[in-house]
Write a protein that holds these residues in place. Sequence first.
Motif, PDB file in Angstrom:
ATOM      1  N   THR A   2       0.829  -1.190   0.000  1.00 33.53           N
ATOM      2  CA  THR A   2       0.000   0.000   0.000  1.00 33.53           C
ATOM      3  C   THR A   2       0.871   1.249   0.000  1.00 33.53           C
ATOM      4  O   THR A   2       1.838   1.347   0.747  1.00 33.53           O
ATOM      5  CB  THR A   2      -0.904   0.013   1.253  1.00 33.53           C
ATOM      6  OG1 THR A   2      -1.679  -1.170   1.272  1.00 33.53           O
ATOM      7  CG2 THR A   2      -1.806   1.215   1.260  1.00 33.53           C
ATOM      8  N   GLU A   3       0.494   2.200  -0.843  1.00 38.92           N
ATOM      9  CA  GLU A   3       1.217   3.469  -0.874  1.00 38.92           C
ATOM     10  C   GLU A   3       0.859   4.298   0.354  1.00 38.92           C
ATOM     11  O   GLU A   3      -0.294   4.367   0.758  1.00 38.92           O
ATOM     12  CB  GLU A   3       0.858   4.236  -2.141  1.00 38.92           C
ATOM     13  CG  GLU A   3       1.648   5.514  -2.292  1.00 38.92           C
ATOM     14  CD  GLU A   3       1.394   6.186  -3.618  1.00 38.92           C
ATOM     15  OE1 GLU A   3       1.094   7.394  -3.588  1.00 38.92           O
ATOM     16  OE2 GLU A   3       1.492   5.524  -4.649  1.00 38.92           O
ATOM     17  N   VAL A   4       1.849   4.937   0.935  1.00 43.57           N
ATOM     18  CA  VAL A   4       1.650   5.776   2.112  1.00 43.57           C
ATOM     19  C   VAL A   4       0.929   7.060   1.708  1.00 43.57           C
ATOM     20  O   VAL A   4       1.261   7.687   0.707  1.00 43.57           O
ATOM     21  CB  VAL A   4       3.008   6.119   2.775  1.00 43.57           C
ATOM     22  CG1 VAL A   4       2.833   7.156   3.867  1.00 43.57           C
ATOM     23  CG2 VAL A   4       3.659   4.857   3.319  1.00 43.57           C
ATOM     24  N   SER A   5      -0.072   7.428   2.495  1.00 41.72           N
ATOM     25  CA  SER A   5      -0.746   8.713   2.320  1.00 41.72           C
ATOM     26  C   SER A   5      -1.053   9.275   3.700  1.00 41.72           C
ATOM     27  O   SER A   5      -1.213   8.525   4.667  1.00 41.72           O
ATOM     28  CB  SER A   5      -2.030   8.557   1.497  1.00 41.72           C
ATOM     29  OG  SER A   5      -2.952   7.715   2.167  1.00 41.72           O
ATOM     30  N   PHE A   6      -1.112  10.590   3.783  1.00 46.16           N
ATOM     31  CA  PHE A   6      -1.317  11.255   5.070  1.00 46.16           C
ATOM     32  C   PHE A   6      -2.649  11.999   5.111  1.00 46.16           C
ATOM     33  O   PHE A   6      -3.029  12.664   4.153  1.00 46.16           O
ATOM     34  CB  PHE A   6      -0.201  12.270   5.334  1.00 46.16           C
ATOM     35  CG  PHE A   6       1.118  11.648   5.645  1.00 46.16           C
ATOM     36  CD1 PHE A   6       1.441  11.274   6.939  1.00 46.16           C
ATOM     37  CD2 PHE A   6       2.032  11.411   4.636  1.00 46.16           C
ATOM     38  CE1 PHE A   6       2.655  10.685   7.229  1.00 46.16           C
ATOM     39  CE2 PHE A   6       3.254  10.821   4.912  1.00 46.16           C
ATOM     40  CZ  PHE A   6       3.567  10.462   6.204  1.00 46.16           C
ATOM     41  N   SER A   7      -3.322  11.877   6.237  1.00 51.22           N
ATOM     42  CA  SER A   7      -4.467  12.714   6.579  1.00 51.22           C
ATOM     43  C   SER A   7      -4.012  13.597   7.729  1.00 51.22           C
ATOM     44  O   SER A   7      -3.634  13.092   8.788  1.00 51.22           O
ATOM     45  CB  SER A   7      -5.658  11.870   7.041  1.00 51.22           C
ATOM     46  OG  SER A   7      -6.164  11.074   6.011  1.00 51.22           O
ATOM     47  N   ALA A   8      -4.025  14.893   7.512  1.00 53.95           N
ATOM     48  CA  ALA A   8      -3.731  15.831   8.591  1.00 53.95           C
ATOM     49  C   ALA A   8      -5.044  16.143   9.295  1.00 53.95           C
ATOM     50  O   ALA A   8      -6.037  16.468   8.647  1.00 53.95           O
ATOM     51  CB  ALA A   8      -3.107  17.104   8.041  1.00 53.95           C
ATOM     52  N   SER A  74     -13.502  19.053  25.261  1.00 53.49           N
ATOM     53  CA  SER A  74     -12.312  18.200  25.293  1.00 53.49           C
ATOM     54  C   SER A  74     -11.656  18.133  23.918  1.00 53.49           C
ATOM     55  O   SER A  74     -12.337  17.842  22.936  1.00 53.49           O
ATOM     56  CB  SER A  74     -12.712  16.791  25.723  1.00 53.49           C
ATOM     57  OG  SER A  74     -11.690  15.866  25.446  1.00 53.49           O
ATOM     58  N   PRO A  75     -10.355  18.371  23.827  1.00 57.19           N
ATOM     59  CA  PRO A  75      -9.697  18.240  22.523  1.00 57.19           C
ATOM     60  C   PRO A  75      -9.738  16.808  22.000  1.00 57.19           C
ATOM     61  O   PRO A  75      -9.719  16.584  20.797  1.00 57.19           O
ATOM     62  CB  PRO A  75      -8.263  18.695  22.787  1.00 57.19           C
ATOM     63  CG  PRO A  75      -8.081  18.714  24.255  1.00 57.19           C
ATOM     64  CD  PRO A  75      -9.440  18.802  24.873  1.00 57.19           C
ATOM     65  N   SER A  76      -9.845  15.832  22.879  1.00 58.21           N
ATOM     66  CA  SER A  76      -9.885  14.433  22.449  1.00 58.21           C
ATOM     67  C   SER A  76     -11.103  14.144  21.579  1.00 58.21           C
ATOM     68  O   SER A  76     -11.006  13.410  20.595  1.00 58.21           O
ATOM     69  CB  SER A  76      -9.904  13.499  23.658  1.00 58.21           C
ATOM     70  OG  SER A  76      -8.760  13.680  24.439  1.00 58.21           O
ATOM     71  N   ALA A  77     -12.244  14.700  21.926  1.00 58.08           N
ATOM     72  CA  ALA A  77     -13.462  14.460  21.150  1.00 58.08           C
ATOM     73  C   ALA A  77     -13.310  14.991  19.729  1.00 58.08           C
ATOM     74  O   ALA A  77     -13.683  14.323  18.761  1.00 58.08           O
ATOM     75  CB  ALA A  77     -14.661  15.105  21.842  1.00 58.08           C
ATOM     76  N   SER A  78     -12.739  16.175  19.586  1.00 58.17           N
ATOM     77  CA  SER A  78     -12.533  16.742  18.249  1.00 58.17           C
ATOM     78  C   SER A  78     -11.542  15.908  17.449  1.00 58.17           C
ATOM     79  O   SER A  78     -11.729  15.655  16.259  1.00 58.17           O
ATOM     80  CB  SER A  78     -12.038  18.188  18.354  1.00 58.17           C
ATOM     81  OG  SER A  78     -13.046  19.006  18.915  1.00 58.17           O
ATOM     82  N   ARG A  79     -10.453  15.485  18.091  1.00 56.97           N
ATOM     83  CA  ARG A  79      -9.475  14.622  17.401  1.00 56.97           C
ATOM     84  C   ARG A  79     -10.133  13.325  16.942  1.00 56.97           C
ATOM     85  O   ARG A  79      -9.913  12.867  15.821  1.00 56.97           O
ATOM     86  CB  ARG A  79      -8.294  14.307  18.313  1.00 56.97           C
ATOM     87  CG  ARG A  79      -7.309  15.408  18.392  1.00 56.97           C
ATOM     88  CD  ARG A  79      -6.003  14.964  19.065  1.00 56.97           C
ATOM     89  NE  ARG A  79      -5.216  16.148  19.317  1.00 56.97           N
ATOM     90  CZ  ARG A  79      -5.179  16.802  20.469  1.00 56.97           C
ATOM     91  NH1 ARG A  79      -5.857  16.374  21.499  1.00 56.97           N
ATOM     92  NH2 ARG A  79      -4.447  17.885  20.592  1.00 56.97           N
ATOM     93  N   LEU A  94      -2.524  17.911  14.574  1.00 59.17           N
ATOM     94  CA  LEU A  94      -2.082  19.271  14.895  1.00 59.17           C
ATOM     95  C   LEU A  94      -3.161  19.962  15.697  1.00 59.17           C
ATOM     96  O   LEU A  94      -4.346  19.682  15.524  1.00 59.17           O
ATOM     97  CB  LEU A  94      -1.898  20.133  13.641  1.00 59.17           C
ATOM     98  CG  LEU A  94      -0.929  19.807  12.575  1.00 59.17           C
ATOM     99  CD1 LEU A  94      -1.562  18.971  11.504  1.00 59.17           C
ATOM    100  CD2 LEU A  94      -0.455  21.103  11.978  1.00 59.17           C
ATOM    101  N   ASP A  95      -2.735  20.899  16.524  1.00 58.92           N
ATOM    102  CA  ASP A  95      -3.665  21.818  17.158  1.00 58.92           C
ATOM    103  C   ASP A  95      -3.768  23.057  16.270  1.00 58.92           C
ATOM    104  O   ASP A  95      -2.897  23.315  15.443  1.00 58.92           O
ATOM    105  CB  ASP A  95      -3.172  22.208  18.554  1.00 58.92           C
ATOM    106  CG  ASP A  95      -3.242  21.051  19.543  1.00 58.92           C
ATOM    107  OD1 ASP A  95      -4.006  20.098  19.294  1.00 58.92           O
ATOM    108  OD2 ASP A  95      -2.532  21.105  20.556  1.00 58.92           O
ATOM    109  N   GLY A  96      -4.812  23.825  16.459  1.00 54.27           N
ATOM    110  CA  GLY A  96      -5.070  24.979  15.617  1.00 54.27           C
ATOM    111  C   GLY A  96      -4.067  26.104  15.717  1.00 54.27           C
ATOM    112  O   GLY A  96      -4.104  27.044  14.928  1.00 54.27           O
ATOM    113  N   ASP A  97      -3.149  26.036  16.680  1.00 56.93           N
ATOM    114  CA  ASP A  97      -2.117  27.062  16.804  1.00 56.93           C
ATOM    115  C   ASP A  97      -0.725  26.501  16.510  1.00 56.93           C
ATOM    116  O   ASP A  97       0.280  27.115  16.829  1.00 56.93           O
ATOM    117  CB  ASP A  97      -2.150  27.720  18.180  1.00 56.93           C
ATOM    118  CG  ASP A  97      -1.947  26.733  19.329  1.00 56.93           C
ATOM    119  OD1 ASP A  97      -1.895  25.508  19.077  1.00 56.93           O
ATOM    120  OD2 ASP A  97      -1.853  27.186  20.478  1.00 56.93           O
TER     121      ASP A  97
END
Length: 108
Positions: A2-8, A74-79, A94-97
């Motif tokens: 499988t080719e590597v691909s990233f989701s940010a 909670s940041p965990s829920a958004s992640r 990443l965080d928004g800052d």
Amino acid sequence: MTEVSFSAVIICFRQEDCIGQTIKSVQDQTGDHHLKEIIVVDDNSPDGSRDVISKLAAEDPRIKPIFRSVNSGSPSASRNDGMAVARGTHIALLDGDDAWLPHKLSAC
């Protein structure tokens, strides 16, 4: 193989002043990095974060915004929301800052 691909996956709350720079640092990755998508989860920010994210998403089809209707507290829920829809073989958080250096994904 499988080719590597990233989701940010970027999480955001009250970061109107910096979320655009964070997204741009991901958009501006150089080299052969296979960035599949940029998922931005706004946790019901009361400022103009949603407007900034929406404008950038209209300009770049890789940006997939998720706008929570209620703040999770909670940041965990958004992640977790972002990771649930991610389609890359690898997820970068990443965080928004935050801001990435231009060769971050190429170094992975």
